[in-house]
Design a protein around this motif. Structure first.
Motif, PDB file in Angstrom:
ATOM      1  N   LEU A 140       0.845  -1.206   0.000  1.00 26.68           N
ATOM      2  CA  LEU A 140       0.000   0.000   0.000  1.00 26.68           C
ATOM      3  C   LEU A 140       0.875   1.249   0.000  1.00 26.68           C
ATOM      4  CD1 LEU A 140      -2.850   1.290   0.274  1.00 26.68           C
ATOM      5  CD2 LEU A 140      -2.563   1.127   2.772  1.00 26.68           C
ATOM      6  N   GLY A 141       1.918   1.246   0.822  1.00 29.09           N
ATOM      7  CA  GLY A 141       2.825   2.406   0.896  1.00 29.09           C
ATOM      8  C   GLY A 141       2.063   3.662   1.295  1.00 29.09           C
ATOM      9  N   GLU A 142       2.339   4.752   0.594  1.00 29.30           N
ATOM     10  CA  GLU A 142       1.703   6.024   0.939  1.00 29.30           C
ATOM     11  C   GLU A 142       0.465   6.288   0.096  1.00 29.30           C
ATOM     12  OE1 GLU A 142       2.657   7.595   3.591  1.00 29.30           O
ATOM     13  OE2 GLU A 142       4.331   6.200   3.870  1.00 29.30           O
ATOM     14  N   LYS A 143       0.073   5.327  -0.709  1.00 30.01           N
ATOM     15  CA  LYS A 143      -1.076   5.537  -1.594  1.00 30.01           C
ATOM     16  C   LYS A 143      -2.387   5.506  -0.786  1.00 30.01           C
ATOM     17  CE  LYS A 143      -0.326   1.902  -4.353  1.00 30.01           C
ATOM     18  NZ  LYS A 143       0.851   1.170  -3.821  1.00 30.01           N
ATOM     19  N   PRO A 144      -3.395   6.248  -1.187  1.00 33.61           N
ATOM     20  CA  PRO A 144      -4.673   6.161  -0.473  1.00 33.61           C
ATOM     21  C   PRO A 144      -5.347   4.798  -0.673  1.00 33.61           C
ATOM     22  CG  PRO A 144      -4.837   7.714  -2.327  1.00 33.61           C
ATOM     23  CD  PRO A 144      -3.402   7.333  -2.202  1.00 33.61           C
ATOM     24  N   TYR A 145      -5.228   4.252  -1.886  1.00 38.86           N
ATOM     25  CA  TYR A 145      -5.791   2.930  -2.173  1.00 38.86           C
ATOM     26  C   TYR A 145      -4.689   2.069  -2.803  1.00 38.86           C
ATOM     27  CZ  TYR A 145     -10.253   5.230  -1.424  1.00 38.86           C
ATOM     28  OH  TYR A 145     -11.286   5.927  -0.872  1.00 38.86           O
ATOM     29  N   PHE A 146      -4.919   0.756  -2.842  1.00 38.47           N
ATOM     30  CA  PHE A 146      -3.877  -0.132  -3.371  1.00 38.47           C
ATOM     31  C   PHE A 146      -3.542   0.171  -4.826  1.00 38.47           C
ATOM     32  CE2 PHE A 146      -4.715  -2.511   0.464  1.00 38.47           C
ATOM     33  CZ  PHE A 146      -3.481  -3.049   0.765  1.00 38.47           C
ATOM     34  N   GLY A 147      -4.577   0.535  -5.596  1.00 33.71           N
ATOM     35  CA  GLY A 147      -4.331   0.799  -7.021  1.00 33.71           C
ATOM     36  C   GLY A 147      -3.891   2.237  -7.285  1.00 33.71           C
ATOM     37  N   GLY A 148      -3.850   3.068  -6.254  1.00 32.01           N
ATOM     38  CA  GLY A 148      -3.496   4.482  -6.458  1.00 32.01           C
ATOM     39  C   GLY A 148      -4.533   5.403  -5.847  1.00 32.01           C
ATOM     40  N   ASP A 149      -5.070   6.317  -6.664  1.00 34.62           N
ATOM     41  CA  ASP A 149      -5.987   7.322  -6.114  1.00 34.62           C
ATOM     42  C   ASP A 149      -7.424   6.839  -5.989  1.00 34.62           C
ATOM     43  OD1 ASP A 149      -4.022   9.164  -5.736  1.00 34.62           O
ATOM     44  OD2 ASP A 149      -4.224  10.039  -7.749  1.00 34.62           O
ATOM     45  N   ASN A 150      -7.732   5.719  -6.639  1.00 35.54           N
ATOM     46  CA  ASN A 150      -9.127   5.265  -6.636  1.00 35.54           C
ATOM     47  C   ASN A 150      -9.301   3.873  -6.038  1.00 35.54           C
ATOM     48  OD1 ASN A 150     -10.226   7.602  -8.084  1.00 35.54           O
ATOM     49  ND2 ASN A 150      -8.970   6.809  -9.779  1.00 35.54           N
ATOM     50  N   PHE A 151     -10.438   3.694  -5.404  1.00 36.74           N
ATOM     51  CA  PHE A 151     -10.840   2.388  -4.879  1.00 36.74           C
ATOM     52  C   PHE A 151     -10.955   1.417  -6.055  1.00 36.74           C
ATOM     53  CE2 PHE A 151     -14.202  -0.654  -3.844  1.00 36.74           C
ATOM     54  CZ  PHE A 151     -13.852  -1.055  -2.559  1.00 36.74           C
ATOM     55  N   SER A 152     -10.269   0.270  -5.973  1.00 36.06           N
ATOM     56  CA  SER A 152     -10.400  -0.669  -7.094  1.00 36.06           C
ATOM     57  C   SER A 152     -10.258  -2.123  -6.639  1.00 36.06           C
ATOM     58  CB  SER A 152      -9.444  -0.299  -8.227  1.00 36.06           C
ATOM     59  OG  SER A 152      -8.106  -0.366  -7.780  1.00 36.06           O
ATOM     60  N   PHE A 153      -9.827  -2.979  -7.543  1.00 34.26           N
ATOM     61  CA  PHE A 153      -9.907  -4.437  -7.371  1.00 34.26           C
ATOM     62  C   PHE A 153      -9.264  -4.961  -6.080  1.00 34.26           C
ATOM     63  CE2 PHE A 153      -8.657  -8.834  -8.977  1.00 34.26           C
ATOM     64  CZ  PHE A 153      -9.946  -9.308  -9.119  1.00 34.26           C
ATOM     65  N   ILE A 154      -8.018  -4.547  -5.803  1.00 34.44           N
ATOM     66  CA  ILE A 154      -7.317  -5.070  -4.622  1.00 34.44           C
ATOM     67  C   ILE A 154      -8.032  -4.601  -3.350  1.00 34.44           C
ATOM     68  CG2 ILE A 154      -5.092  -5.270  -3.445  1.00 34.44           C
ATOM     69  CD1 ILE A 154      -3.727  -4.321  -6.018  1.00 34.44           C
ATOM     70  N   ASP A 155      -8.439  -3.319  -3.341  1.00 32.30           N
ATOM     71  CA  ASP A 155      -9.158  -2.784  -2.176  1.00 32.30           C
ATOM     72  C   ASP A 155     -10.400  -3.623  -1.897  1.00 32.30           C
ATOM     73  OD1 ASP A 155      -7.491  -0.284  -1.999  1.00 32.30           O
ATOM     74  OD2 ASP A 155      -8.348   0.004  -3.989  1.00 32.30           O
ATOM     75  N   LEU A 156     -11.148  -3.863  -2.953  1.00 30.22           N
ATOM     76  CA  LEU A 156     -12.390  -4.622  -2.821  1.00 30.22           C
ATOM     77  C   LEU A 156     -12.092  -6.037  -2.299  1.00 30.22           C
ATOM     78  CD1 LEU A 156     -15.169  -4.710  -5.530  1.00 30.22           C
ATOM     79  CD2 LEU A 156     -14.373  -6.799  -4.464  1.00 30.22           C
TER      80      LEU A 156
END
Lengths: 221, 221
Positions: A140-156
């Motif tokens: 995840l690091g410093e990103k808000p979501y796993f894929g970057g700026d948007n909620f997506s597959f990994i988050d889900l």
């Protein structure tokens, strides 16, 4: 073509939760049919998923799709007009699949040992689970979501298990806040989305169910 | 863009075999780097797959893709000009993923118990393995290939394990010809393809390796 969508559902199942979140993200209207997975499985479930006989099953225009991540990919591909869950870039897509696969292998199968295994094995599982969350935190690091700026597959794929975080901590005797604070922040961020908050099963009811299973297996000493 | 393709390979690995078949089907030129998975893993492998530290890894223009089926999907998407492995129809695609997932769960993890588990567990595994092959035979039905008239994703996912069929039969004390004759016919059909026959590891060398593992685990009595 008519879009008749039915979900064979079991509200506490994190795998069914994934599908509910995906359908909510896409704004798909559907009929929910509740299954009683611990007692008698419906004829419809046995017909639609004869191989695994498990929820979730998505029935789209009478045709069944099984296995939560396969269903989520299907939903993403069919209702592709908005809220993409998988990236269009092919390398990023493979990357997302890799981490969803990591989550499938390393979170629930390990975490559920906390209430399905004898205490020495459960202790080992708790340690492993913390390591796996730390691996995810690093990704995840410093990103808000796993894929970057948007909620997506990994988050889900991961947030569906957040109903169990309380049980993981309680039975595993660790604090997620202390071990992986960014994952906790990330989960709270995801929970701000209606698609997530309305799909997740309550964490205290989850914990009650978990304790029930532990007791049933004679592991509540 | 240059297409620099490197495969971190281990010839006997059925998972690496899947990738070799996919690359051969697509006619992709690539460099093969052999890994010695039982001894010292290369720095390149540890760098490219730090999470699982396992082959196969496909390195495409310096970027790693891990996990065999994810790699095969990636190859299919990137080199999409011919020999499609996954169907374009979205329902059929989900169906193919479902069966590849079934194969991942039900063939090698069960079959390998024949040489990694004590005899009572191995006997149980042999029975389960036969049932799983019968399930696959039923899915194959009268079709030449799992997806229909052409060799595709499910075929590739399963045929990679055919080097182990001889070991399954020998150690599990059953005959695939008797239990699932259509799977045997299907495997022979797949073997007529150069992409398959040139990628598979020899079944007798496989069996030797299997017996070596059994012995190493003290299970060769």
């Amino acid at each position: 073509m008519a879009n008749e969508v039915v979900l064979l559902n079991f509200q506490p199942s994190p795998y069914a939760t994934r599908v509910r979140i995906a359908l909510a993200e896409k704004g798909v209207e559907y009929e929910r049919k509740e299954e009683d997975v611990f007692n008698i499985k419906s004829e419809l479930l046995l017909k639609m998923n004869p191989i695994h006989q498990k929820v979730p099953v998505l029935i789209h225009n009478q045709k069944p799709i099984c296995e939560s991540l396969i269903i989520v990919e299907y939903i993403d591909e069919v209702w592709n007009h908005h809220s993409p869950l998988l990236p269009s870039d092919l390398y990023q897509k493979a990357h997302a699949r890799f981490w969803a696969n990591f989550i499938d292998q390393k979170i629930f199968p390990i975490g559920s040992k906390l209430w399905t295994s004898p205490s020495d094995e459960a202790k080992k599982a708790a340690k492993e689970l913390v390591e796996n969350f730390k691996t995810l935190e690093q990704e995840l690091g410093e990103k808000p979501y796993f894929g970057g700026d948007n909620f997506s597959f990994i988050d889900l794929a991961l947030i569906a298990f957040s109903s169990f975080f309380h049980s993981f901590e309680t039975l595993g005797n660790f604090s997620m806040e202390a071990e992986c604070p960014k994952i906790v922040e990330w989960a709270n961020r995801c929970l701000e989305r209606e698609s997530v908050s309305q799909s997740l099963f309550d964490k205290f009811q989850t914990h009650e169910a978990v304790l029930g299973i532990k007791k049933m297996l004679g592991l509540d000493s």
